[in-house]
Design a protein around this motif. Structure first.
Motif, PDB file in Angstrom:
ATOM      1  N   PHE A 103       0.842  -1.208   0.000  1.00 26.66           N
ATOM      2  CA  PHE A 103       0.000   0.000   0.000  1.00 26.66           C
ATOM      3  C   PHE A 103       0.870   1.248   0.000  1.00 26.66           C
ATOM      4  CE2 PHE A 103      -1.677   3.458   2.567  1.00 26.66           C
ATOM      5  CZ  PHE A 103      -2.818   3.796   1.866  1.00 26.66           C
ATOM      6  N   VAL A 104       1.907   1.264   0.837  1.00 28.85           N
ATOM      7  CA  VAL A 104       2.809   2.418   0.885  1.00 28.85           C
ATOM      8  C   VAL A 104       3.473   2.617  -0.467  1.00 28.85           C
ATOM      9  CG1 VAL A 104       4.806   3.440   2.051  1.00 28.85           C
ATOM     10  CG2 VAL A 104       3.215   2.025   3.350  1.00 28.85           C
ATOM     11  N   GLY A 105       3.884   1.511  -1.105  1.00 31.24           N
ATOM     12  CA  GLY A 105       4.536   1.596  -2.405  1.00 31.24           C
ATOM     13  C   GLY A 105       3.635   2.113  -3.509  1.00 31.24           C
ATOM     14  N   ALA A 106       2.345   1.852  -3.414  1.00 29.28           N
ATOM     15  CA  ALA A 106       1.396   2.356  -4.415  1.00 29.28           C
ATOM     16  C   ALA A 106       0.918   3.761  -4.081  1.00 29.28           C
ATOM     17  CB  ALA A 106       0.202   1.404  -4.514  1.00 29.28           C
ATOM     18  N   PHE A 107       0.694   4.011  -2.809  1.00 36.68           N
ATOM     19  CA  PHE A 107       0.049   5.262  -2.385  1.00 36.68           C
ATOM     20  C   PHE A 107       1.024   6.433  -2.312  1.00 36.68           C
ATOM     21  CE2 PHE A 107      -1.532   8.172   0.898  1.00 36.68           C
ATOM     22  CZ  PHE A 107      -2.822   8.414   0.438  1.00 36.68           C
ATOM     23  N   SER A 108       2.133   6.266  -1.616  1.00 39.85           N
ATOM     24  CA  SER A 108       3.027   7.402  -1.375  1.00 39.85           C
ATOM     25  C   SER A 108       3.621   7.996  -2.657  1.00 39.85           C
ATOM     26  CB  SER A 108       4.145   6.987  -0.414  1.00 39.85           C
ATOM     27  OG  SER A 108       3.632   6.708   0.871  1.00 39.85           O
ATOM     28  N   PRO A 109       4.144   7.186  -3.589  1.00 40.04           N
ATOM     29  CA  PRO A 109       4.739   7.796  -4.779  1.00 40.04           C
ATOM     30  C   PRO A 109       3.736   8.323  -5.799  1.00 40.04           C
ATOM     31  CG  PRO A 109       5.634   5.602  -4.332  1.00 40.04           C
ATOM     32  CD  PRO A 109       4.383   5.749  -3.527  1.00 40.04           C
ATOM     33  N   TYR A 110       2.544   7.717  -5.889  1.00 37.99           N
ATOM     34  CA  TYR A 110       1.680   7.978  -7.037  1.00 37.99           C
ATOM     35  C   TYR A 110       0.367   8.685  -6.722  1.00 37.99           C
ATOM     36  CZ  TYR A 110       4.941   4.616  -9.027  1.00 37.99           C
ATOM     37  OH  TYR A 110       6.077   3.977  -9.421  1.00 37.99           O
TER      38      TYR A 110
ATOM     39  N   ALA B 121      -6.891   0.421  -4.015  1.00 39.71           N
ATOM     40  CA  ALA B 121      -8.047  -0.230  -3.394  1.00 39.71           C
ATOM     41  C   ALA B 121      -7.873  -1.749  -3.374  1.00 39.71           C
ATOM     42  CB  ALA B 121      -9.327   0.148  -4.137  1.00 39.71           C
ATOM     43  N   ALA B 122      -7.336  -2.308  -4.451  1.00 41.49           N
ATOM     44  CA  ALA B 122      -7.109  -3.763  -4.491  1.00 41.49           C
ATOM     45  C   ALA B 122      -6.116  -4.187  -3.414  1.00 41.49           C
ATOM     46  CB  ALA B 122      -6.596  -4.160  -5.872  1.00 41.49           C
ATOM     47  N   ILE B 123      -5.082  -3.389  -3.201  1.00 35.99           N
ATOM     48  CA  ILE B 123      -4.089  -3.712  -2.166  1.00 35.99           C
ATOM     49  C   ILE B 123      -4.714  -3.620  -0.781  1.00 35.99           C
ATOM     50  CG2 ILE B 123      -1.943  -2.950  -1.094  1.00 35.99           C
ATOM     51  CD1 ILE B 123      -1.047  -2.073  -3.926  1.00 35.99           C
ATOM     52  N   LEU B 124      -5.546  -2.610  -0.549  1.00 36.54           N
ATOM     53  CA  LEU B 124      -6.249  -2.510   0.733  1.00 36.54           C
ATOM     54  C   LEU B 124      -7.148  -3.726   0.951  1.00 36.54           C
ATOM     55  CD1 LEU B 124      -7.141   1.296   0.801  1.00 36.54           C
ATOM     56  CD2 LEU B 124      -5.603   0.102   2.379  1.00 36.54           C
ATOM     57  N   GLY B 125      -7.758  -4.206  -0.119  1.00 34.47           N
ATOM     58  CA  GLY B 125      -8.534  -5.441  -0.018  1.00 34.47           C
ATOM     59  C   GLY B 125      -7.653  -6.617   0.371  1.00 34.47           C
TER      60      GLY B 125
END
Length: 386
Positions: free
Chosen positions: A17-24, A162-166
């Motif tokens: 999640f951090v890898g998807a959320f923080s940079p993008y 959202a998929a990662i949070l799932g």
């Protein structure tokens, strides 16, 4: 039996999640015409909730004896909060969604860490082999999404995150509870520890180190894209920093045997001073940016490992958990929030170069506070602190 793969999977998705959320996610916010100030305000909610949520949820988990239940609830509520981003682009709605998501997401990791150590018991040395899957998850997410975004609209960030949070929720459901060890008697008072000048210097310097990283975590991806670098390269740049961090973590046992913790921290702060000047003024040189990312191994990896080791030594017995919570709240919470908010204002008013230079100033202030406030007058400590 230790549920190794179930714990590892949780860490994988949590840090993916951090890898998807923080940079993008900042790129998505920029695409819907938010200002730099608005973006900084929204992203600072992640740090704000890291100040408030862990203490509150940790207290509730202890009072109710529902640690695992709260980990699962936080995963579901984080997904629910994030889902609001699909239905609004108004700042008020985005603010509410971010606050809800961050409040629950920030609650989970300290409780999951406690659960992990409860499962490990006397095998606590195996923690690294589980935690490393979090770094793998970060790298997998940041690289995959970076390449994907070179071919699909930026809105794909929402679906991927959202998929990662799932995935986090599914892993939380699979986690088993563990027995907790009995509480030990407190061997020191918190006030006594906090009155020591070296403790104040360490915590103050850690606050400033996180403030120094504020612009990096909020605007680094935007910074690279605005200077003509592709989103795939953005992913590789973030990955390079994490790889440097992993390498340093693996070497830290050897490093700590050769160098005092205070010396490691001073070196890390000096690297941070250099790193953010290089980013701010070396944007047109990929070589300089690569070196600056490699310094993440020092400015986060060595710094964080040494700081945690010192906190564990200075906050003994039952104070260890409170010391770690205080360290996290003051540094990654309050310091990160201050750095992110200030960068939001200076990004438009002064520009990227001077914003990152301000990060170097924060790091320099932390270096001086650590150098002057934590002296070695008492001699070399047996644990290698001084």
């Amino acid at each position: 039996m230790i549920p190794y793969w179930r714990l590892s999977a949780y860490y994988f998705f949590y840090f993916a999640f951090v890898g998807a959320f923080s940079p993008y996610f900042t790129l998505y916010l920029q695409s819907i015409a938010l200002t730099a100030t608005d973006i900084a305000l929204l992203m600072s909610l992640m740090q704000l909730m890291r100040v408030l949520a862990p203490t509150l949820w940790g207290w509730l988990a202890e009072r109710l004896g529902m640690r695992l239940a709260i980990v699962r609830l936080s995963a579901l509520a984080s997904l629910a909060g994030f889902s609001v981003f699909f239905v609004t682009t108004e700042f008020a709605g985005l603010f509410a969604a971010m606050a809800l998501m961050a409040f629950f997401w920030s609650a989970a990791l300290p409780l999951a860490e406690g659960l992990t150590f409860s499962h490990l018991g006397k095998d606590g040395h195996r923690y690294g082999s589980i935690r490393v899957w979090g770094s793998v998850g970060f790298i997998a997410a940041v690289l995959a999404l970076g390449h994907l975004l070179d071919h699909v609209p930026i809105e794909a960030v929402l679906w991927a995150t959202a998929a990662i949070l799932g995935g986090i929720f599914a892993c939380a459901l699979a986690l088993p509870e563990a027995e907790r060890p009995p509480l030990q008697h407190e061997s020191a008072r918190l006030g006594e520890v906090l009155r020591r000048p070296q403790v104040q210097a360490l915590l103050g310097a850690c606050f400033l180190m996180s403030a120094a990283h504020g612009a990096l975590y909020v605007f680094y991806s935007i910074f690279l894209v605005e200077h003509g670098y592709g989103k795939a390269l953005v992913g590789w740049m973030w990955t390079l920093g994490v790889l440097a961090e992993i390498a340093v973590f693996m070497l830290m046992p050897r490093i700590m045997k050769r160098f005092a913790l205070r010396s490691i921290l001073l070196f890390a702060f000096a690297c941070a001073v250099l790193r953010f000047v290089m980013i701010g003024w070396g944007a047109d040189s990929l070589g300089l940016l690569l070196v600056a990312q490699l310094l993440h191994g020092a400015t986060f990896g060595a710094y964080h490992a040494a700081a945690i080791a010192v906190v564990n030594l200075w906050f003994p017995g039952r104070l260890q958990s409170r010391g770690q919570a205080l360290y996290g709240s003051l540094s990654f919470g309050a310091g990160g929030m201050l750095g992110g908010l200030i960068s939001g204002y200076t990004w438009e008013a002064l520009g990227a170069a001077w914003t990152y230079t301000l990060g170097s100033v924060f790091a320099l202030a932390g270096l001086l506070w650590l150098l002057l406030g934590w002296r070695s007058a008492a001699g070399h400590d047996a644990n290698g602190i001084e």
